[in-house]
Design a protein around this motif. Structure first.
Motif, PDB file in Angstrom:
ATOM      1  N   GLU A   1       7.395  -4.168  35.806  1.00 40.48           N
ATOM      2  CA  GLU A   1       8.611  -4.067  36.619  1.00 40.48           C
ATOM      3  C   GLU A   1       9.091  -5.443  37.043  1.00 40.48           C
ATOM      4  N   GLU A   2       8.148  -6.303  37.432  1.00 42.75           N
ATOM      5  CA  GLU A   2       8.524  -7.627  37.910  1.00 42.75           C
ATOM      6  C   GLU A   2       9.153  -8.464  36.797  1.00 42.75           C
ATOM      7  N   LEU A   3       8.583  -8.415  35.601  1.00 43.92           N
ATOM      8  CA  LEU A   3       9.126  -9.206  34.499  1.00 43.92           C
ATOM      9  C   LEU A   3      10.498  -8.682  34.067  1.00 43.92           C
ATOM     10  N   ASP A   4      10.630  -7.376  33.912  1.00 44.45           N
ATOM     11  CA  ASP A   4      11.922  -6.831  33.487  1.00 44.45           C
ATOM     12  C   ASP A   4      13.010  -7.106  34.526  1.00 44.45           C
ATOM     13  N   LYS A   5      12.661  -7.037  35.790  1.00 43.22           N
ATOM     14  CA  LYS A   5      13.632  -7.354  36.839  1.00 43.22           C
ATOM     15  C   LYS A   5      14.063  -8.810  36.739  1.00 43.22           C
ATOM     16  N   ALA A   6      13.099  -9.700  36.475  1.00 43.82           N
ATOM     17  CA  ALA A   6      13.429 -11.128  36.344  1.00 43.82           C
ATOM     18  C   ALA A   6      14.344 -11.375  35.146  1.00 43.82           C
ATOM     19  N   ILE A   7      14.102 -10.671  34.033  1.00 49.29           N
ATOM     20  CA  ILE A   7      14.955 -10.812  32.848  1.00 49.29           C
ATOM     21  C   ILE A   7      16.367 -10.318  33.147  1.00 49.29           C
ATOM     22  N   GLU A   8      16.482  -9.180  33.809  1.00 47.26           N
ATOM     23  CA  GLU A   8      17.798  -8.624  34.138  1.00 47.26           C
ATOM     24  C   GLU A   8      18.558  -9.555  35.070  1.00 47.26           C
ATOM     25  N   GLU A   9      17.880 -10.113  36.063  1.00 47.94           N
ATOM     26  CA  GLU A   9      18.535 -11.040  36.998  1.00 47.94           C
ATOM     27  C   GLU A   9      18.953 -12.321  36.292  1.00 47.94           C
ATOM     28  N   PHE A  10      18.156 -12.767  35.348  1.00 50.12           N
ATOM     29  CA  PHE A  10      18.491 -13.966  34.560  1.00 50.12           C
ATOM     30  C   PHE A  10      19.755 -13.712  33.741  1.00 50.12           C
ATOM     31  N   ASN A  11      19.807 -12.584  33.049  1.00 47.99           N
ATOM     32  CA  ASN A  11      21.008 -12.244  32.257  1.00 47.99           C
ATOM     33  C   ASN A  11      22.223 -12.142  33.156  1.00 47.99           C
ATOM     34  N   SER A  12      22.070 -11.514  34.310  1.00 46.71           N
ATOM     35  CA  SER A  12      23.178 -11.341  35.247  1.00 46.71           C
ATOM     36  C   SER A  12      23.650 -12.680  35.782  1.00 46.71           C
ATOM     37  N   LEU A  13      22.703 -13.558  36.065  1.00 47.88           N
ATOM     38  CA  LEU A  13      23.054 -14.902  36.538  1.00 47.88           C
ATOM     39  C   LEU A  13      23.888 -15.638  35.495  1.00 47.88           C
ATOM     40  N   GLY A  14      23.500 -15.505  34.235  1.00 44.85           N
ATOM     41  CA  GLY A  14      24.250 -16.169  33.167  1.00 44.85           C
ATOM     42  C   GLY A  14      25.682 -15.685  33.087  1.00 44.85           C
ATOM     43  N   GLN A  15      25.895 -14.393  33.313  1.00 40.82           N
ATOM     44  CA  GLN A  15      27.248 -13.850  33.246  1.00 40.82           C
ATOM     45  C   GLN A  15      28.117 -14.321  34.403  1.00 40.82           C
ATOM     46  N   LYS A  16      27.499 -14.646  35.524  1.00 44.70           N
ATOM     47  CA  LYS A  16      28.258 -15.057  36.711  1.00 44.70           C
ATOM     48  C   LYS A  16      28.614 -16.530  36.695  1.00 44.70           C
ATOM     49  N   ILE A  17      27.867 -17.315  35.936  1.00 44.85           N
ATOM     50  CA  ILE A  17      28.107 -18.770  35.929  1.00 44.85           C
ATOM     51  C   ILE A  17      29.406 -19.108  35.228  1.00 44.85           C
TER      52      ILE A  17
ATOM     53  N   ILE B   1      16.267 -24.987  37.536  1.00 45.69           N
ATOM     54  CA  ILE B   1      16.112 -24.938  36.080  1.00 45.69           C
ATOM     55  C   ILE B   1      16.445 -23.541  35.560  1.00 45.69           C
ATOM     56  N   ALA B   2      16.072 -22.507  36.315  1.00 49.25           N
ATOM     57  CA  ALA B   2      16.402 -21.146  35.887  1.00 49.25           C
ATOM     58  C   ALA B   2      17.912 -20.978  35.760  1.00 49.25           C
ATOM     59  N   ARG B   3      18.647 -21.526  36.710  1.00 48.35           N
ATOM     60  CA  ARG B   3      20.109 -21.432  36.647  1.00 48.35           C
ATOM     61  C   ARG B   3      20.641 -22.213  35.448  1.00 48.35           C
ATOM     62  N   LYS B   4      20.061 -23.395  35.209  1.00 41.74           N
ATOM     63  CA  LYS B   4      20.474 -24.203  34.056  1.00 41.74           C
ATOM     64  C   LYS B   4      20.165 -23.473  32.748  1.00 41.74           C
ATOM     65  N   ASN B   5      19.004 -22.826  32.677  1.00 38.32           N
ATOM     66  CA  ASN B   5      18.642 -22.056  31.483  1.00 38.32           C
ATOM     67  C   ASN B   5      19.590 -20.884  31.260  1.00 38.32           C
ATOM     68  N   ALA B   6      19.968 -20.212  32.366  1.00 39.00           N
ATOM     69  CA  ALA B   6      20.893 -19.078  32.263  1.00 39.00           C
ATOM     70  C   ALA B   6      22.253 -19.533  31.745  1.00 39.00           C
ATOM     71  N   LYS B   7      22.700 -20.679  32.229  1.00 40.53           N
ATOM     72  CA  LYS B   7      23.986 -21.227  31.785  1.00 40.53           C
ATOM     73  C   LYS B   7      23.909 -21.602  30.299  1.00 40.53           C
ATOM     74  N   ARG B   8      22.795 -22.169  29.895  1.00 39.66           N
ATOM     75  CA  ARG B   8      22.587 -22.557  28.504  1.00 39.66           C
ATOM     76  C   ARG B   8      22.607 -21.329  27.589  1.00 39.66           C
ATOM     77  N   CYS B   9      21.957 -20.266  28.032  1.00 38.06           N
ATOM     78  CA  CYS B   9      21.938 -19.031  27.248  1.00 38.06           C
ATOM     79  C   CYS B   9      23.341 -18.432  27.126  1.00 38.06           C
ATOM     80  N   LYS B  10      24.085 -18.463  28.212  1.00 40.29           N
ATOM     81  CA  LYS B  10      25.448 -17.923  28.164  1.00 40.29           C
ATOM     82  C   LYS B  10      26.293 -18.693  27.157  1.00 40.29           C
TER      83      LYS B  10
END
Length: 485
Positions: free
Chosen positions: A469-485, A12-21
């Motif tokens: 730190e944990e939340l900001d890292k998760a947000i950054e990884e989510f944004n990065s995932l969206g750019q790669k999809i 679902i996280a990957r699907k959400n990242a794709k949706r955001c992109k």
């Protein structure tokens, strides 16, 4: 210790990242909302022509105290100092101004702090779930706005007696709205509606009264903004003596926890309505100070860190709302020692903001503060959301006159005293903390073990300090995932 990130669903996280992109959505980190100067220049260039209230995902980056309405970008935190000529006390009173957030209130930040951890971890799926925002006013507006930017379905729950402007705005933005019985202080009825909706798994309840994303956001972002304002405004010999916040959902008051870490002698003052004195005397009742729902102690309130309770009459707030907004009131103030440039800014104070101002005055009088003492508070929203209340007061009491303005200034501001104020002892604090049991353990399913843990300072230190730190890292990884999809 409560954690903001507890589960992770990679599909679902990957699907959400794709949706955001696909929708051009980039999520700001908490540090970027704290320090918007760190936002990439490419985003700032796109953001500048976007209106503050526009339904544009770029406005997620404007969830900060530092919006510069003149440039469309960022600057120092927005604040207003109330001088002694108006407050009637020697102490300096400074309020952060919430009007310059999207939606005109700071609750849009608290809502972001609650929704985003779920979005980036895949525990919220916008294609299946609806975000439910139980609220006594601005929180559900903030949640609905965030959902509109993030293309997520929103459901608002708020008391039927809240201001007409709130309901109109929520329906215009496309939120599903449930009006529960009663007024500002009828929070139990909101919880009952949440319990009803929980039977449908598509409704995800984001309860500001027990969601640590709310207090976590204020601890870091509001706390840092206040510290920055004090550093800017501090004069030789000044000390940060007090922080005042309505208890409300206990989100904003968490900024006091941050400030005590840096200013350990500072005192935290929790304001509430005299008509519903829950902290002051285990009381209950209805009141008109919109935005500070009560009759219970929020799960996310670090009661042990609260030093004072101030109960404010709702009639005092309503009278000052007229004084600060009616032409006759402003004319009177200008004629009697208040600079025109300040008088014209008093519309920045909504009803709960006025409550915080009066609690600040009580505090200054009780401790006999002088010119070296600085009290910082929060002007959560502006009079913009209460024009219908002004009209109601006119219908009820007639046209506002300069004579009435003189009476209100003298009897409410100048004569405000420290009646209905309690400096909390250790056992006073524990008495208030123990009230959580009846709402949260007996009714809402929290554990006996955790309510005991909440009395220990380490519980709160770990909650606020160990999640960033944990939340900001998760947000950054989510944004990065969206750019790669």
């Amino acid at each position: 210790m409560p954690k903001l990130i507890t589960k992770f669903d990679p599909v679902i996280a990957r699907k959400n990242a794709k949706r955001c992109k696909e929708r051009g959505i980039i999520l700001p980190t908490i540090r970027q909302q704290m320090f918007p100067e760190t936002i990439p220049e490419t985003i700032k260039e796109k953001l500048q022509p976007v209106g503050l209230w526009d339904i544009n995902p770029l406005n997620l980056f404007r969830i900060t105290w530092k919006n510069d309405i003149k440039t469309g970008l960022f600057g120092k935190p927005n604040f207003l100092e109330i001088p002694s000529e108006l407050s009637g006390v020697k102490a300096r009173i400074i309020g952060l101004v919430g009007k310059y957030f999207p939606t005109g209130a700071h609750k849009v930040g608290a809502a972001y702090g609650c929704l985003v951890p779920r979005l980036v971890t895949g525990t919220f799926d916008p294609e299946i779930h609806k975000a439910v925002w139980p609220s006594t006013g601005n929180y559900c507006r903030g949640g609905a706005f965030d959902c509109a930017l993030l293309a997520c379905p929103a459901v608002a729950i708020l008391p039927e007696e809240m201001s007409k402007e709130r309901f109109d705005w929520l329906r215009e933005i496309g939120a599903e709205v449930f009006a529960t019985p009663g007024c500002e202080s009828n929070v139990k009825e909101i919880y009952d509606k949440c319990a009803e909706l929980r039977s449908d798994p598509s409704y995800v309840i984001l309860n500001q009264f027990d969601e640590f994303g709310n207090s976590f956001w204020h601890y870091h972002i509001t706390g840092n903004a206040i510290a920055e304002v004090f550093a800017m405004m501090q004069k030789p010999g000044n000390r940060l003596s007090g922080f005042v916040s309505a208890t409300g959902s206990a989100g904003t008051i968490a900024a006091g926890d941050f400030l005590k870490k840096h200013f350990p002698l500072m005192k935290i003052n929790a304001s509430e309505a005299m008509e519903c004195p829950t902290l002051l005397m285990n009381g209950f009742g209805g009141h008109r100070i919109e935005g500070i729902g009560d009759k219970h102690i929020p799960w996310i309130h670090n009661v042990r860190n609260t030093d004072i309770v101030s109960a404010i009459r709702d009639e005092d707030c309503m009278r000052l709302l007229r004084l600060f907004n009616e032409p006759a009131g402003l004319n009177y103030l200008k004629k009697n020692g208040i600079k025109p440039e300040l008088a014209e800014k008093l519309e920045l104070l909504g009803i709960s903001s006025i409550c915080n101002l009066l609690a600040s005055i009580k505090m200054a009088k009780y401790f006999e503060y002088n010119e070296d003492d600085v009290i910082v508070t929060v002007f959560t929203d502006s009079a913009e959301m209460y024009q219908s209340r002004l009209q109601e007061q006119t219908a009820l009491k007639g046209e506002y006159t300069e004579l009435q303005a003189a009476l209100d200034r003298e009897s409410i501001l100048q004569a405000q005293s420290y009646d209905n104020l309690l400096e909390l002892s250790y056992w006073d604090k524990k008495r208030i903390h123990n009230l959580k049991y009846y709402t949260w353990v007996e009714q809402q399913g929290k554990t006996y073990q955790e309510i005991l843990q909440q009395w220990e300072p380490e519980y709160w230190i770990e909650t606020f300090e160990n999640n960033l730190e944990e939340l900001d890292k998760a947000i950054e990884e989510f944004n990065s995932l969206g750019q790669k999809i």
